[in-house]
Write a protein that holds these residues in place. Structure first.
Motif, PDB file in Angstrom:
ATOM      1  N   UNK A 372       0.829  -1.207   0.000  1.00  0.00           N
ATOM      2  CA  UNK A 372       0.000   0.000   0.000  1.00  0.00           C
ATOM      3  C   UNK A 372       0.860   1.253   0.000  1.00  0.00           C
ATOM      4  N   UNK A 373       1.934   1.224   0.774  1.00  0.00           N
ATOM      5  CA  UNK A 373       2.851   2.372   0.795  1.00  0.00           C
ATOM      6  C   UNK A 373       3.524   2.545  -0.568  1.00  0.00           C
ATOM      7  N   UNK A 374       3.901   1.426  -1.181  1.00  0.00           N
ATOM      8  CA  UNK A 374       4.521   1.468  -2.503  1.00  0.00           C
ATOM      9  C   UNK A 374       3.589   2.115  -3.526  1.00  0.00           C
ATOM     10  N   UNK A 375       2.326   1.662  -3.557  1.00  0.00           N
ATOM     11  CA  UNK A 375       1.360   2.221  -4.503  1.00  0.00           C
ATOM     12  C   UNK A 375       1.065   3.684  -4.191  1.00  0.00           C
ATOM     13  N   UNK A 376       0.951   4.013  -2.907  1.00  0.00           N
ATOM     14  CA  UNK A 376       0.683   5.401  -2.529  1.00  0.00           C
ATOM     15  C   UNK A 376       1.768   6.327  -3.065  1.00  0.00           C
ATOM     16  N   UNK A 377       3.024   5.899  -2.967  1.00  0.00           N
ATOM     17  CA  UNK A 377       4.124   6.706  -3.472  1.00  0.00           C
ATOM     18  C   UNK A 377       4.098   6.816  -4.991  1.00  0.00           C
ATOM     19  N   UNK A 378       3.804   5.716  -5.666  1.00  0.00           N
ATOM     20  CA  UNK A 378       3.736   5.742  -7.122  1.00  0.00           C
ATOM     21  C   UNK A 378       2.681   6.733  -7.602  1.00  0.00           C
TER      22      UNK A 378
END
Length: 503
Positions: A372-378
């Motif tokens: 979720x953090x990865x997608x949020x940053x993307x």
């Protein structure tokens, strides 16, 4: 770009397309509907669809080498029955070989030796497939002539239980041949049983000492950077299984079908190519960043460097005229690491750099919070590049934080973001073999379409020849041969190396 969204509340749906588990969002590109229509007219004027049909028909569109370009045939996208039979026969051989090794289990490790297209495609896929599939063998790669490459690959392995696969179209590539010799010496009396070749020159492989039933062919009409669909990826079939590899081919075939049947206005490879033409030739963007927010795709920027720049890094048209500006410099790294490296440049430098963001929507690593953090940053980075932050916004933000007027004056300009910076987001439903095949085929077709618009041949690579020729001369000198005619800098470097060797 904010105005484009305001003018069209349905812009996202109008500028997004899907195929084989890929969702491609072009809405954050600096392109209005009128510009897109004009770009599609340019593609029509360049006869993109005609060239596409010639590609799939197997015509000799590699004009400087008088060859057909038939890599789509490797995944079943051709109507040429003679080519189909060649491909099917070789596929049956590689499948049987891979199945036998997977059942036998006498090997524990597979070492793949190649360089360029004989390395980076399988290496990319070996990483990517780990997201969903368990490798049956310890798969390692050797690609560099630097001795560290072969040393690292062979470290800790047992010659008796290690299979070495040498992949070279000509079986004469210097780096691969030298590494192959080192591996053969390391294997010792196991070499005859434990060496395999994938090549378009079976005689050279046989002369090297590889037995006939361990030699697998690919053909002159397969360019190295388009060869991942062939026996070049035998190491993948052995490690992950032929069924997984078949799904990889199926995904590429799905994208072939989309490319050959979808109208240009809904055709993702054509749209992606024309967006790139707009950024390169009209917005004068000299570079293109590729940022996969997926560690398993961390080799993708390097793969696209070869695919794009070796194919389209040309200055001469098919007609021998000056081509003008063609392929941009392609570069990138995995997110979120890249945010701590070059994103400062993307956001606040004067240089406009289009970005392709690539992410996977499903968490296959079983760390939901991480994903979720990865997608949020993307998603946040693409939004930030588009929106920016005005001086007025920064000043109000600092004022609300209690900063003094003088300090605001000193700091505010440094915290502004111009925004209006273009990006495309490609979201994979999940990273599996089929979507991976579709993703790679998408960029292959994009590269081809751009070459048609620029009127260049995407399937030769004469630019690699001069350096290789000079290296042969210099190697002879480093080994004690007569000194040839070089510039003073090169002569000094040769002398420096000779002195270090003889010390």
């Amino acid at each position: 770009m904010a105005d484009l969204f305001a003018d069209d509340p349905q812009r996202v749906s109008h500028m997004s397309h899907a195929c084989t588990g890929l969702h491609v969002d072009f809405s954050k590109q600096k392109i209005s509907p009128e510009i897109l229509d004009t770009l599609l007219e340019l593609a029509e004027h360049a006869k993109v669809e005609t060239w596409r049909d010639r590609l799939f028909a197997g015509e000799n569109i590699n004009t400087t080498e008088n060859r057909a370009v038939l890599h789509p045939a490797l995944r079943g996208s051709t109507t040429n029955m003679a080519i189909c039979k060649h491909v099917d026969d070789m596929s049956a051989r590689t499948r049987a070989f891979a199945d036998r090794l997977r059942q036998d289990r006498s090997y524990k490790a597979v070492v793949h030796i190649g360089i360029g297209g004989s390395d980076i495609g399988p290496r990319l896929c070996a990483d990517a497939l780990r997201a969903k599939y368990n490798p049956l063998f310890d798969l390692r790669f050797v690609n560099n002539i630097d001795g560290a490459s072969i040393n690292d690959a062979l470290h800790g392995l047992d010659p008796q239980t290690t299979l070495v696969i040498i992949v070279s179209k000509s079986f004469g590539t210097q780096e691969t041949k030298i590494n192959g010799k080192a591996a053969k010496a390391w294997l010792g009396n196991h070499a005859a049983r434990n060496m395999v070749a994938v090549t378009a020159n079976p005689k050279a492989a046989k002369d090297f000492g590889i037995v006939d039933d361990h030699i697998f062919a690919f053909w002159e009409w397969v360019g190295g950077r388009f060869s991942v669909w062939s026996a070049v990826s035998l190491s993948l079939q052995i490690t992950y299984g032929p069924d997984v590899f078949d799904q990889f081919l199926a995904g590429a075939r799905d994208m072939d079908t989309h490319f050959t049947t979808a109208a240009p206005a809904q055709n993702i490879p054509i749209l992606m190519a024309m967006v790139g033409i707009w950024n390169r030739n009209f917005l004068n963007c000299d570079t293109q960043a590729i940022v996969p927010y997926a560690r398993r795709l961390r080799k993708f920027p390097a793969f696209l460097q070869q695919l794009g720049m070796e194919s389209n890094g040309k200055s001469t048209t098919r007609d021998g005229e000056d081509a003008g500006h063609t392929c941009p410099i392609i570069w990138g790294d995995e997110g979120t690491n890249a945010q701590h490296a070059f994103f400062q440049f993307l956001h606040q430098s004067h240089t406009l750099v289009p970005v392709d963001f690539i992410c996977t929507l499903r968490d296959d690593e079983h760390h939901t919070a991480h994903h979720r953090i990865l997608l949020a940053n993307c998603f946040a980075q693409s939004e930030a590049l588009m929106r920016g932050k005005s001086l007025d916004e920064v000043q109000h933000e600092l004022q609300d934080a209690g900063m003094s007027k003088d300090d605001i004056t000193k700091l505010a300009q440094h915290k502004t973001f111009r925004g209006n910076r273009p990006s495309t987001t490609i979201a994979l439903k999940r990273l599996d073999a089929r979507t991976l095949g579709a993703l790679i085929a998408l960029y292959e077709h994009k590269t081809f379409v751009q070459s048609v618009v620029w009127n260049i041949n995407a399937f030769d690579q004469w630019g690699v020849e001069l350096g290789k020729d000079l290296a042969t001369t210099i190697l002879d000198e480093l080994q004690g041969g007569d000194t040839q005619d070089h510039d003073s800098s090169t002569l000094a470097l040769i002398a420096l190396a000779q002195k270090a060797t003889n010390a």
